[in-house]
Design an enzyme around this catalytic site. Structure first.
Site, PDB file in Angstrom:
ATOM      1  N   HIS A 152       0.861  -1.183   0.000  1.00 52.60           N
ATOM      2  CA  HIS A 152       0.000   0.000   0.000  1.00 52.60           C
ATOM      3  C   HIS A 152       0.897   1.232   0.000  1.00 52.60           C
ATOM      4  CE1 HIS A 152      -2.757   3.031   1.788  1.00 52.60           C
ATOM      5  NE2 HIS A 152      -3.649   2.366   1.073  1.00 52.60           N
ATOM      6  N   THR A 185       1.166   3.680   1.771  1.00 48.93           N
ATOM      7  CA  THR A 185       1.646   4.171   3.070  1.00 48.93           C
ATOM      8  C   THR A 185       2.760   3.288   3.634  1.00 48.93           C
ATOM      9  OG1 THR A 185      -0.107   2.905   4.111  1.00 48.93           O
ATOM     10  CG2 THR A 185      -0.527   5.259   3.766  1.00 48.93           C
ATOM     11  N   LYS A 186       3.082   2.205   2.964  1.00 51.43           N
ATOM     12  CA  LYS A 186       4.131   1.324   3.445  1.00 51.43           C
ATOM     13  C   LYS A 186       5.482   1.729   2.831  1.00 51.43           C
ATOM     14  CE  LYS A 186       1.288  -1.261   5.892  1.00 51.43           C
ATOM     15  NZ  LYS A 186      -0.098  -0.878   5.634  1.00 51.43           N
ATOM     16  N   ASN A 187       6.558   1.048   3.207  1.00 56.55           N
ATOM     17  CA  ASN A 187       7.900   1.468   2.764  1.00 56.55           C
ATOM     18  C   ASN A 187       8.116   1.289   1.269  1.00 56.55           C
ATOM     19  OD1 ASN A 187       8.067   1.625   5.512  1.00 56.55           O
ATOM     20  ND2 ASN A 187      10.123   0.747   5.655  1.00 56.55           N
ATOM     21  N   TYR A 188       7.424   0.312   0.684  1.00 55.86           N
ATOM     22  CA  TYR A 188       7.526   0.043  -0.754  1.00 55.86           C
ATOM     23  C   TYR A 188       6.108  -0.091  -1.269  1.00 55.86           C
ATOM     24  CZ  TYR A 188      12.147  -1.052   0.894  1.00 55.86           C
ATOM     25  OH  TYR A 188      13.359  -0.961   1.510  1.00 55.86           O
TER      26      TYR A 188
END
Ligand SMILES: *Cc1c(COP(=O)(O)O)cnc(C)c1O
Length: 376
Positions: A178, A180-183
């Site tokens: 998603h 909002t995640k790091n990747y």
């Protein structure tokens, strides 16, 4: 205005997405999907990984794979995102929530065994903020009681526990891509990590709408047909193309996040030493991925005032996770086992500060100054 998050972008995503568009094959499991999956299988030392449309979808696949039946019980923290529970609720399971540890906000591994009944089927540890749960203890409990472990490693890519990648320790694991995640794989996306080879073949079938289409493409069967339950768990090749642009630069993204995280830590440490705020604790045997930088205010009231203060200074900080056991669906679908010593109180104190790949020190300093001003 300092936003809470900006989706990661490294520069190559655009050309890869266009290449996928022009390939005449935009549906899943094309060359970019294969590249990503091979990368993950090496990185995680996992026998098989499958890209999915989201971490939610990967968790849903895991619940089908471990054959969750109505009435089965699944142990998990209450302090987590709804998908951790929904995936199992959809199969008729009852959620058994146990308390978290205040130092990492992860499930308290010492409270798990007391929650086990003859209906328990699985334990779902959530690696909050990309910091590993006590996996040795959790795996030993699971083995003693014949339970499955599904790691919700949504936030855990590039993190490890005693040198082992998060997501690669339980029978099954799930990552989120998603935005909002790091990747990210272009807004939405996920990965199912299959560590127990027993699940390899059936996972492909469930992901292909319950057909043996993957075997057909490999020439193992001469036609494909409906062989099991399944759903549309195959992401588009465009998502894989976007993700590939990020996997190529996985270390660069990780190192930049870790530096930004460390900058917050160095600058906010004095406030923590003065006893005004509390900061995260990182167990020595856990390598984290700087997924989030959070601090804890004294209580709910102070947190609301701090959030307001930050907003007045054009800074968007956030909190999250109303504990699932006290949410409307959670009250119907599960129960809290043991005492809620930390889940509710600690969740009410936590604030996540803005953090993304590419945040500048000037932007971070503005946040730090505003936090210091509030506590002055
Ligand atoms: C983000 C997240 C999810 C859901 O991921 P999606 O890819 O949005 O489905 C699940 N669990 C946790 C702990 C998360 O942080």
């Amino acid at each position: 205005m300092i936003p809470f998050n900006k989706p990661p972008y490294t520069g190559n995503e655009q050309q890869y997405v266009i290449a996928a568009m022009q390939s005449n094959n935009m549906s899943g499991d094309g060359p970019f999907s294969k590249k990503c999956q091979t990368w993950f299988e090496q990185q995680l030392d996992a026998p098989k990984t499958l890209l999915t449309p989201s971490c939610t979808a990967a968790l849903e696949m895991a619940a089908i794979l471990i054959d969750i039946q109505p009435g089965d019980e699944v142990i998990m923290p209450s302090y987590t995102f709804v998908s951790t529970a929904n995936a199992f609720a959809l199969r008729g399971a009852k959620m058994v929530f146990v308390d978290i540890r205040p130092d990492t906000m992860n499930i308290d591994e010492t409270k798990i065994e007391a929650a086990i009944t003859d209906k328990t089927k699985a334990i779902v540890p959530v690696h909050y903020a990309g910091v590993g749960c006590e996996m040795d203890t959790i795996m030993a409990i699971a083995e003693r009681h014949g339970l499955f472990v599904v790691e919700d490693a949504a936030q855990g890519m590039m993190s490890s526990y005693k040198g082992r990648a998060l997501g690669s320790i339980g029978h099954l694991g799930a990552f989120s891509f998603h935005e909002t995640k790091n990747y990210t794989s272009g807004g939405e996306g996920g990965l199912l990590i299959i560590n127990d080879s027993r699940f390899k073949e059936r996972a492909e079938i469930i992901r292909e709408k319950g057909t043996n289409r993957s075997q057909f493409f490999r020439g193992m069967v001469d036609k494909y047909s409906w062989v099991d339950i399944g759903s549309s768990f195959l992401p588009s090749e465009l998502q894989a193309a976007y993700l590939w642009g990020q996997l190529e630069k996985a270390d660069e993204i990780n190192n930049a996040r870790l530096s930004a995280w460390q900058y917050y830590l160095n600058k906010l440490a004095p406030l923590a030493q003065a006893g005004k705020i509390q900061l995260a604790t990182l167990p020595e045997h856990c390598q984290h991925n700087a997924h989030m930088f959070y601090l804890k205010a004294a209580d709910l009231d102070e947190r609301s005032q701090l959030l307001d203060h930050l907003k007045k200074n054009d800074i968007l900080a956030v909190f999250h996770y109303v504990p699932l056991h006290s949410a409307r669906a959670g009250l119907q679908l599960g129960y809290f086992n043991g005492e809620d010593n930390y889940t509710t109180t600690e969740s009410e104190r936590l604030i996540r500060l803005p953090l993304w790949f590419g945040i500048s020190q000037a932007e971070q300093q503005q946040v730090i100054d505003a936090v210091n001003e509030f506590y002055a």
